[in-house]
Scaffold this motif. Structure first.
Motif, PDB file in Angstrom:
ATOM      1  N   LEU A  34      24.674  33.437  23.106  1.00  0.00           N
ATOM      2  CA  LEU A  34      24.863  34.593  22.229  1.00  0.00           C
ATOM      3  C   LEU A  34      25.600  35.772  22.875  1.00  0.00           C
ATOM      4  CD1 LEU A  34      24.375  35.554  19.376  1.00  0.00           C
ATOM      5  CD2 LEU A  34      22.089  36.312  20.053  1.00  0.00           C
ATOM      6  N   ALA A  42      23.076  24.651  18.709  1.00  0.00           N
ATOM      7  CA  ALA A  42      23.548  26.027  18.876  1.00  0.00           C
ATOM      8  C   ALA A  42      25.050  26.131  18.652  1.00  0.00           C
ATOM      9  CB  ALA A  42      23.181  26.536  20.269  1.00  0.00           C
ATOM     10  N   ASP A  43      25.806  25.157  19.153  1.00  0.00           N
ATOM     11  CA  ASP A  43      27.255  25.187  18.970  1.00  0.00           C
ATOM     12  C   ASP A  43      27.659  24.882  17.536  1.00  0.00           C
ATOM     13  OD1 ASP A  43      27.918  25.904  21.550  1.00  0.00           O
ATOM     14  OD2 ASP A  43      28.008  23.842  22.279  1.00  0.00           O
ATOM     15  N   VAL A  80      20.663  30.263  15.061  1.00  0.00           N
ATOM     16  CA  VAL A  80      19.644  29.439  15.698  1.00  0.00           C
ATOM     17  C   VAL A  80      18.548  30.308  16.315  1.00  0.00           C
ATOM     18  CG1 VAL A  80      19.202  27.791  17.555  1.00  0.00           C
ATOM     19  CG2 VAL A  80      21.221  27.517  16.098  1.00  0.00           C
ATOM     20  N   ALA A  83      20.798  28.667  22.642  1.00  0.00           N
ATOM     21  CA  ALA A  83      21.379  29.655  21.742  1.00  0.00           C
ATOM     22  C   ALA A  83      21.323  31.054  22.352  1.00  0.00           C
ATOM     23  CB  ALA A  83      20.652  29.626  20.399  1.00  0.00           C
ATOM     24  N   PRO A 143      24.950  30.535  17.564  1.00  0.00           N
ATOM     25  CA  PRO A 143      23.762  30.937  18.322  1.00  0.00           C
ATOM     26  C   PRO A 143      22.881  31.959  17.625  1.00  0.00           C
ATOM     27  CG  PRO A 143      25.762  31.839  19.303  1.00  0.00           C
ATOM     28  CD  PRO A 143      26.201  30.861  18.263  1.00  0.00           C
ATOM     29  N   GLY A 166      26.940  26.678  23.928  1.00  0.00           N
ATOM     30  CA  GLY A 166      25.573  26.212  23.727  1.00  0.00           C
ATOM     31  C   GLY A 166      25.254  25.006  24.583  1.00  0.00           C
TER      32      GLY A 166
END
Length: 416
Positions: free
Chosen positions: A138, A80-81, A88, A134, A85, A355
């Protein structure tokens, strides 16, 4: 600590309330559709598994997704990072939608079978390992830091709405066309989230935070080291772990056993759970309207501590009405502490680590806390509901003590 870039600040106006921001509302619509789809999916999976095999086999199918989710969650935070996000979440929803619709078609054509359900559960669990970090990362990218508490309230309302609507909608699908129809509804709801997410604008990370040629393993270790040395996040993670560990057992398996012992039946248990949901929903509405509560760190610690007393008291309430009232208090306090802890995680973390921070928090809640359920059931069988609820409340209270004893966390505030 700088947590947003100048570009993000220009793209996401600080003064606009989240509930009036079209960008946030599109994200909220996508999140709500996905969560309702999840609720329909779990009901359809349980129904199809029960129809296709024995109760033990159905339980195994329902538990299959937990293993890949727990094993891969930390890696999902790194993904995610690294990828962002929104990207993903969109990719995860596409995979989840395709998997659910594929199984729906298979069940429609070939009838029930355990192996496609087990494969679906396995895929869902693996995708959840990247989806959940994610999703947690977000909100900080779609609104300003000052609106994150309000967004947590809006997210809580979406979760309550999904739990109220999802199960009846899944039941309607099963009644009309069996598990295949319910899976089809779930897949279509998840699909609705994709175009909404595509239209959501996200703030970009500062170049310094995303630069570098480190490996995924170094990113993972770096994220864990970042949390361990953070004056707010380290005690906050411990407080969340203790609070969830003490809360999960009594409010899940413990409540069912308590209702059975008291003779309340399934309807009585439903009223108690309704009281809890009403309390949690009221807190989500409060945060949505207010947007910010002062002294967030100390208020979260006090809510955990007082909420633990309500958890312990639940085992000694003699009637359904009183239990529903106490459960409403539990929902108010745990909902408040949960929302504040979530907002503090969002605002105290550097964006490049969100994330991984969310992944650790998710692993604590979904990996460690569920261990309390079989332990609570075994302990209740040996010592009864009262002592076990009190012991669980004591564990939960330790989370509040940790939050209040850590000076940086106790003094932590949400941004204006």
């Amino acid at each position: 600590m700088t947590t947003v870039s100048a570009a993000s600040a220009e793209a996401l106006p600080v003064e606009r309330p989240a509930h009036r921001d079209g960008n946030v509302l599109r994200w909220l619509g996508a999140y709500t559709a996905s969560m309702v789809g999840d609720n329909v999916y779990y009901l359809a999976l349980a129904w199809a598994a029960v129809r296709a095999g024995s109760p033990a086999q159905a339980g195994l199918v329902m538990a299959v997704s937990a293993l890949p989710r727990a094993l891969l969650m930390l890696g999902g935070g790194v993904v995610a990072d690294r990828l962002g996000p929104r990207r993903v979440v969109i990719g995860s929803d596409v995979v989840r939608c395709a998997a659910v619709l594929g199984v729906a078609a298979l069940l429609w054509l070939a009838g029930p079978g355990l192996w496609p359900l087990a494969v679906l559960a396995l895929v869902f669990g693996a995708v959840d390992a990247v989806f959940m970090p994610a999703v947690g990362a977000l909100p900080a990218r779609v609104t300003s830091r000052g609106q994150l508490a309000r967004v947590q309230g809006m997210r809580g309302l979406a979760i309550r709405f999904a739990s109220v609507v999802g199960a009846p909608l899944g039941g309607l699908g099963v009644a009309l066309g069996g598990a295949a129809a319910a899976f089809g509804i779930a897949g279509l709801l998840i699909a609705v989230s994709v175009p909404l997410l595509v239209s959501v604008r996200v703030g970009e990370l500062p170049p310094d935070d995303t630069a570098g040629d480190s490996t995924a393993w170094r990113d993972l270790v770096g994220g864990l080291r970042y949390i361990r040395h953070h004056r707010v996040l380290a005690p906050l993670m411990l407080a969340i772990a203790l609070g969830d560990l003490g809360f999960t057992g009594p409010l899940n398996v413990g409540l069912a056993l308590l209702a059975d012992q008291r003779g309340w039946g399934a309807s009585g248990m439903g009223w108690v759970l309704a009281g809890f949901s009403a309390g949690a929903g009221a807190v989500s509405l409060l945060l949505t309207v207010r947007g910010r509560l002062p002294r967030a760190g100390s208020l979260a610690g006090c809510s955990i501590f007082v909420g633990s007393a309500a958890v312990g008291a639940l085992a000694y309430v003699p009637n359904v009405l009183g239990a529903a009232g106490v459960a409403m208090l539990v929902g108010l306090l745990t909902g408040l502490s949960g929302a504040l802890c979530g907002a503090l995680l969002q605002t105290q973390s550097e964006p490049a680590y969100l994330g991984r921070v969310t992944a650790v928090a998710g692993l604590v809640s979904l990996g460690l806390a569920p261990l309390g359920m079989p332990l609570s059931a075994a302990a209740i069988g040996a010592w009864g509901t009262g002592p076990v609820f009190v012991a669980s409340a004591a564990v939960c209270a330790l989370g509040g003590v940790v939050a209040l004893a850590a000076p940086a966390l106790r003094r932590a505030e949400l941004p204006h």
